[in-house]
Design a protein around this motif. Structure first.
Motif, PDB file in Angstrom:
ATOM      1  N   VAL A 367       0.652  -0.719  -0.025  1.00 53.97           N
ATOM      2  CA  VAL A 367      -0.265   0.379  -0.073  1.00 53.97           C
ATOM      3  C   VAL A 367       0.834   0.787  -0.217  1.00 53.97           C
ATOM      4  O   VAL A 367       0.642   2.122  -0.738  1.00 53.97           O
ATOM      5  CB  VAL A 367      -1.090   0.009   1.861  1.00 53.97           C
ATOM      6  N   PHE A 368       2.285   1.804   0.295  1.00 50.57           N
ATOM      7  CA  PHE A 368       2.498   2.728   1.270  1.00 50.57           C
ATOM      8  C   PHE A 368       4.315   2.283   0.786  1.00 50.57           C
ATOM      9  O   PHE A 368       5.021   3.310   0.936  1.00 50.57           O
ATOM     10  CB  PHE A 368       1.741   3.151   2.053  1.00 50.57           C
ATOM     11  N   GLU A 369       4.729   1.396   1.999  1.00 48.22           N
ATOM     12  CA  GLU A 369       6.007   1.066   2.263  1.00 48.22           C
ATOM     13  C   GLU A 369       6.875   1.027   0.622  1.00 48.22           C
ATOM     14  O   GLU A 369       7.798   1.367   0.341  1.00 48.22           O
ATOM     15  CB  GLU A 369       6.363   0.270   3.158  1.00 48.22           C
ATOM     16  N   SER A 370       6.655  -0.062  -0.113  1.00 46.55           N
ATOM     17  CA  SER A 370       7.187  -0.273  -1.286  1.00 46.55           C
ATOM     18  C   SER A 370       7.625   0.670  -1.862  1.00 46.55           C
ATOM     19  O   SER A 370       6.338   1.754  -2.309  1.00 46.55           O
ATOM     20  CB  SER A 370       7.164  -1.168  -2.137  1.00 46.55           C
ATOM     21  N   SER A 371       8.892   0.710  -3.079  1.00 45.38           N
ATOM     22  CA  SER A 371       8.963   1.607  -3.807  1.00 45.38           C
ATOM     23  C   SER A 371       8.086   1.390  -5.345  1.00 45.38           C
ATOM     24  O   SER A 371       7.644   2.501  -5.850  1.00 45.38           O
ATOM     25  CB  SER A 371       9.851   1.367  -5.314  1.00 45.38           C
ATOM     26  N   THR A 372       7.387   0.038  -5.435  1.00 46.03           N
ATOM     27  CA  THR A 372       6.558  -0.515  -6.314  1.00 46.03           C
ATOM     28  C   THR A 372       4.585  -0.408  -5.406  1.00 46.03           C
ATOM     29  O   THR A 372       3.633  -0.329  -6.521  1.00 46.03           O
ATOM     30  CB  THR A 372       7.128  -1.649  -7.051  1.00 46.03           C
ATOM     31  N   SER A 373       4.807   0.748  -4.847  1.00 45.33           N
ATOM     32  CA  SER A 373       3.008   0.326  -3.972  1.00 45.33           C
ATOM     33  C   SER A 373       2.662   1.739  -4.308  1.00 45.33           C
ATOM     34  O   SER A 373       3.150   2.379  -5.220  1.00 45.33           O
ATOM     35  CB  SER A 373       3.527   0.697  -2.302  1.00 45.33           C
ATOM     36  N   ARG A 374       1.503   1.821  -3.803  1.00 44.95           N
ATOM     37  CA  ARG A 374       0.047   2.536  -4.595  1.00 44.95           C
ATOM     38  C   ARG A 374       0.365   4.233  -4.654  1.00 44.95           C
ATOM     39  O   ARG A 374       0.821   4.945  -5.559  1.00 44.95           O
ATOM     40  CB  ARG A 374      -0.851   2.316  -4.421  1.00 44.95           C
ATOM     41  N   VAL A 375       0.860   4.093  -3.074  1.00 39.27           N
ATOM     42  CA  VAL A 375       1.728   5.881  -2.271  1.00 39.27           C
ATOM     43  C   VAL A 375       2.524   5.659  -3.675  1.00 39.27           C
ATOM     44  O   VAL A 375       2.602   7.091  -3.782  1.00 39.27           O
ATOM     45  CB  VAL A 375       0.708   5.517  -1.197  1.00 39.27           C
ATOM     46  N   LYS A 376       4.152   5.286  -3.597  1.00 42.78           N
ATOM     47  CA  LYS A 376       5.217   5.604  -3.927  1.00 42.78           C
ATOM     48  C   LYS A 376       4.563   6.065  -5.528  1.00 42.78           C
ATOM     49  O   LYS A 376       5.021   7.170  -6.026  1.00 42.78           O
ATOM     50  CB  LYS A 376       6.057   4.435  -3.585  1.00 42.78           C
ATOM     51  N   GLU A 377       3.827   5.031  -6.022  1.00 40.20           N
ATOM     52  CA  GLU A 377       3.588   5.097  -7.152  1.00 40.20           C
ATOM     53  C   GLU A 377       2.282   7.143  -8.036  1.00 40.20           C
ATOM     54  O   GLU A 377       3.363   7.414  -8.642  1.00 40.20           O
ATOM     55  CB  GLU A 377       2.806   4.684  -7.625  1.00 40.20           C
ATOM     56  N   ILE A 378       1.646   7.148  -6.776  1.00 38.08           N
ATOM     57  CA  ILE A 378       1.094   8.078  -7.182  1.00 38.08           C
ATOM     58  C   ILE A 378       2.551   9.726  -6.849  1.00 38.08           C
ATOM     59  O   ILE A 378       1.927  10.605  -7.411  1.00 38.08           O
ATOM     60  CB  ILE A 378       0.360   8.607  -5.646  1.00 38.08           C
ATOM     61  N   LEU A 379       3.248   9.311  -5.675  1.00 40.49           N
ATOM     62  CA  LEU A 379       3.841  10.286  -5.217  1.00 40.49           C
ATOM     63  C   LEU A 379       4.735  10.792  -6.793  1.00 40.49           C
ATOM     64  O   LEU A 379       5.257  11.855  -6.656  1.00 40.49           O
ATOM     65  CB  LEU A 379       4.728  10.053  -4.422  1.00 40.49           C
ATOM     66  N   ARG A 380       5.286   9.431  -7.123  1.00 42.20           N
ATOM     67  CA  ARG A 380       5.903  10.308  -8.207  1.00 42.20           C
ATOM     68  C   ARG A 380       5.229  10.164  -9.141  1.00 42.20           C
ATOM     69  O   ARG A 380       6.244  10.970  -9.388  1.00 42.20           O
ATOM     70  CB  ARG A 380       6.211   8.620  -8.999  1.00 42.20           C
ATOM     71  N   GLU A 381       4.409  10.375  -9.999  1.00 42.98           N
ATOM     72  CA  GLU A 381       3.287  10.878 -10.635  1.00 42.98           C
ATOM     73  C   GLU A 381       2.977  12.300 -10.340  1.00 42.98           C
ATOM     74  O   GLU A 381       3.707  13.096 -12.075  1.00 42.98           O
ATOM     75  CB  GLU A 381       2.119  10.278 -11.031  1.00 42.98           C
ATOM     76  N   MET A 382       3.385  12.156  -9.515  1.00 40.74           N
ATOM     77  CA  MET A 382       2.702  13.839  -8.940  1.00 40.74           C
ATOM     78  C   MET A 382       4.334  15.048  -9.308  1.00 40.74           C
ATOM     79  O   MET A 382       4.510  15.812  -9.219  1.00 40.74           O
ATOM     80  CB  MET A 382       2.752  14.369  -7.136  1.00 40.74           C
ATOM     81  N   SER A 383       5.273  13.773  -9.198  1.00 36.58           N
ATOM     82  CA  SER A 383       7.221  14.505  -8.369  1.00 36.58           C
ATOM     83  C   SER A 383       6.879  14.707 -10.094  1.00 36.58           C
ATOM     84  O   SER A 383       7.690  15.909 -10.432  1.00 36.58           O
ATOM     85  CB  SER A 383       8.195  13.542  -8.388  1.00 36.58           C
TER      86      SER A 383
END
Length: 619
Positions: A367-383
């Motif tokens: 959900v949020f910890e892994s580099s492939t998690s959904r949260v990290k995916e969203i943050l990478r898109e925003m970045s």
């Protein structure tokens, strides 16, 4: 006979470093304990305690971020079971392998398939074991092989633990050997090992200096290792064959009913209507009685695919013939599919047992910890959007900063100078730039500036839309996490989110107030086993009504029996997690809407009314 085959199979394996006979005995004992419910073996007890947590992990995973996996290959039940294998500490190699075999059996059982060598070979636990064991053997084997090669060529005076009938030839070179070698490696040496070492020594003896000597020792040790590696791979295949032979067999005869249906239709073709109605009624009762509706079996997939295809086909056909009664009923049914059947199921809350299981960390990772998690995916898109916006804006600012210089060159400005109070501009009122002969020049400059600004505005609007979409996705995910998980999960998420945002200095408008308000999941009909059965009953009853005739009363009676018996037992809830995963069984105090049961009873009542009151069934 089977016992003789088992003994003959074990004989070549006993020469392997692992005690395969011990592995098989451990594995069979684990199966017996699992089936009898006496969980004396610690790993069997561990698996038994965590299988319900596996179900919850998949349920929460789908609830929070959906079922789509961001991995190269789709995950299977074996991947979910591997979480338990990975988190369990075992010292004995034999017990580790037995654990992997046990999990492969559990995987087959959950999938409703026979334990096979293909299942075992695709098991992450089994492959992880041999990957780990191969690394362990390789490290020890290379130490031993270097030791042997260097000893018989004079590189070291310490004799290796393997005696060979070879002459020691001192070349005057030295080689530092590691003398910590496991006895497991010695058992793995091939029968023609001495001959192969002799050939390798001949190559080492051709060394002309110290550095070449070391290279030759290392290279030939690696070549000899391949012989041992091939032997391990062969044994891996042999164990897979042994797993298939020794696994308890299941008898699957229920598919034979389709052959029986075909035979009945051929024999009683003159009474096809009665035969078809009997077949539909028997399928309704079969679905009511089965406990395998959640399995990803070929039978289930074909059954559901045929029903859905026929349902769509007949409705389209009826619409084309302008008979709207049944399509209207189908539309009501489809709408009711998305109405919650169980509201606010408290028993599906995230409890302390789940938090203490290995699947809690697995859920956090996805959900949020892994580099492939959904949260990290969203943050990478925003970045990525913010960085693209920054670069484009920099280009625009640089371009606009050069505009005054351009006007200076055109003699439209006399002076351009930044001051503490602003920018000082002195326009050249007498410049030919403002004359009628320079209309085209002025238009060209303005067009160039307009093109740059329009390009920037167009792309910046698109970037802003992408950023807003990603931000809304993050907000929705934060809301789900804060509402449906536990305080511990929320705290871990909040801490990780803050740490992650610190890595993206351009993202400055993300601030969430996570409230302590908690909700419990509500379930639609297709998310429960009883609801899935009711969906199948409706489709079968729909076809029975289309077929018509007085024999329609048979499937109507079967539907009423199945529906009423299910409605009476509504407190016993089985939550459908996903195909191949056993449903979550619990007793619930949630509100049940009964809308699917009411629909089935109402349709059955209408059919009965038309038969007994009007004496016919009119589509």
């Amino acid at each position: 006979m089977r016992r003789i085959i088992l003994i003959l199979t074990l004989i070549p394996l006993l020469t392997f470093a692992l005690d395969v006979e011990k592995v098989v005995l451990e594995y069979k004992q684990m199966l017996n304990e699992y089936k009898s419910g006496s969980y004396r073996d610690p790993f069997v007890r561990y698996v038994h305690e965590n299988l319900p947590q596996l179900q919850k992990y998949r349920f929460f995973r789908r609830l929070l971020i959906g079922s789509v996996e961001k991995t190269e290959f789709a995950k299977t039940v074996g991947d979910y079971l591997f979480v338990m294998y990975r988190n369990w500490r075992e010292e004995s190699w034999e017990k580790k392998l037995a654990n992997a075999l046990f999990l492969a059996y559990i995987q087959s059982e959950m999938a409703g398939s026979e334990p096979s060598k293909s299942t075992l070979k695709n098991s992450p636990s089994f492959n992880s074991f041999f990957g780990e064991y191969k690394m362990y053997i390789r490290s020890n084997a290379l130490n031993l092989l270097r030791w042997i090669l260097s000893y018989y060529t004079g590189g070291t005076n310490a004799p290796p633990p393997v005696e060979l009938d070879l002459e020691i030839k001192n070349m005057g070179f030295s080689f530092d050997v590691k003398q910590n070698v496991s006895q497991d490696v010695i058992k793995l040496l091939p029968e023609d090992f001495e001959w192969k070492v002799k050939n390798a020594i001949e190559t080492v003896l051709s060394s002309k200096n110290q550095s070449e000597y070391r290279r030759n020792v290392n290279r030939n040790a690696n070549l000899l290792w391949r012989e041992i590696e091939n032997k391990i791979s062969a044994v891996q295949n042999d164990i897979a064959d042994l797993f298939e032979r020794t696994a308890p067999k299941r008898v699957h005869l229920l598919w034979l009913r389709y052959l029986l249906y075909g035979l009945l239709l051929i024999v009683f073709r003159k009474k096809y209507q009665l035969t078809l109605q009997l077949i539909l009624a028997s399928e309704i009762l079969f679905v009511w009685a089965t406990d395998a509706i959640h399995l990803n079996t070929i039978e289930n997939m074909l059954f559901s695919s045929v029903l859905v295809f026929a349902f769509i086909f007949f409705n389209l056909l009826l619409i084309r013939r302008k008979r709207y009664g049944y399509p209207l009923l189908a539309a009501i049914f489809l709408i009711l599919l998305f109405v919650p059947s169980y509201i606010s199921v408290q028993e599906l809350g995230m409890d302390s047992e789940f938090e203490e299981s290995p699947y809690y960390d697995q859920l956090k990772s996805e959900v949020f910890e892994s580099s492939t998690s959904r949260v990290k995916e969203i943050l990478r898109e925003m970045s990525a959007v913010s960085l693209a916006s920054k670069e484009h804006t920099k280009q625009l600012v640089e371009y606009l900063s050069l505009v005054p210089e351009k006007f200076l060159k055109e003699d439209a400005l006399k002076e351009f100078e930044p001051t503490p109070s602003g920018i000082f501009l002195l326009v050249n009122e007498r410049s030919q730039f403002f004359s009628t002969s320079n209309f085209e020049r002025r238009l060209k400059i303005a067009k160039e500036m307009n093109s740059k600004l329009e390009d920037y505005l167009s792309e910046e609007r698109a970037r802003y839309g992408r950023y807003k979409g990603a931000l809304e996705s993050l907000k929705r995910l934060v809301k789900k996490i804060s509402e449906y998980t536990s305080n511990k999960f929320v705290d871990d998420f909040e801490e990780d989110l803050k740490t992650s945002l610190n890595r993206y200095p351009l993202i400055t408008d993300v601030s969430f107030i996570i409230t302590g308000e908690r909700k419990y999941p509500s379930l639609k009909s297709y998310q429960t086993i009883s609801g899935l059965k009711e969906i199948f009953w409706f489709l079968l009853l729909f076809f029975a009504a289309l077929l018509g005739g007085r024999y329609v009363l048979i499937p109507v009676g079967a539907t009423l029996f199945a529906t009423l018996s299910t409605a009476i037992n509504w407190k016993h809830l089985e939550v459908f997690v996903e195909g191949g995963i056993s449903p979550i069984a619990l007793e619930t105090s949630a509100v049940h809407t009964f809308h699917m049961e009411i629909l089935l009873i109402a349709v059955s009542a209408v059919i009965l009314y038309k038969n007994f009151v009007k004496g016919r069934v009119k589509p």
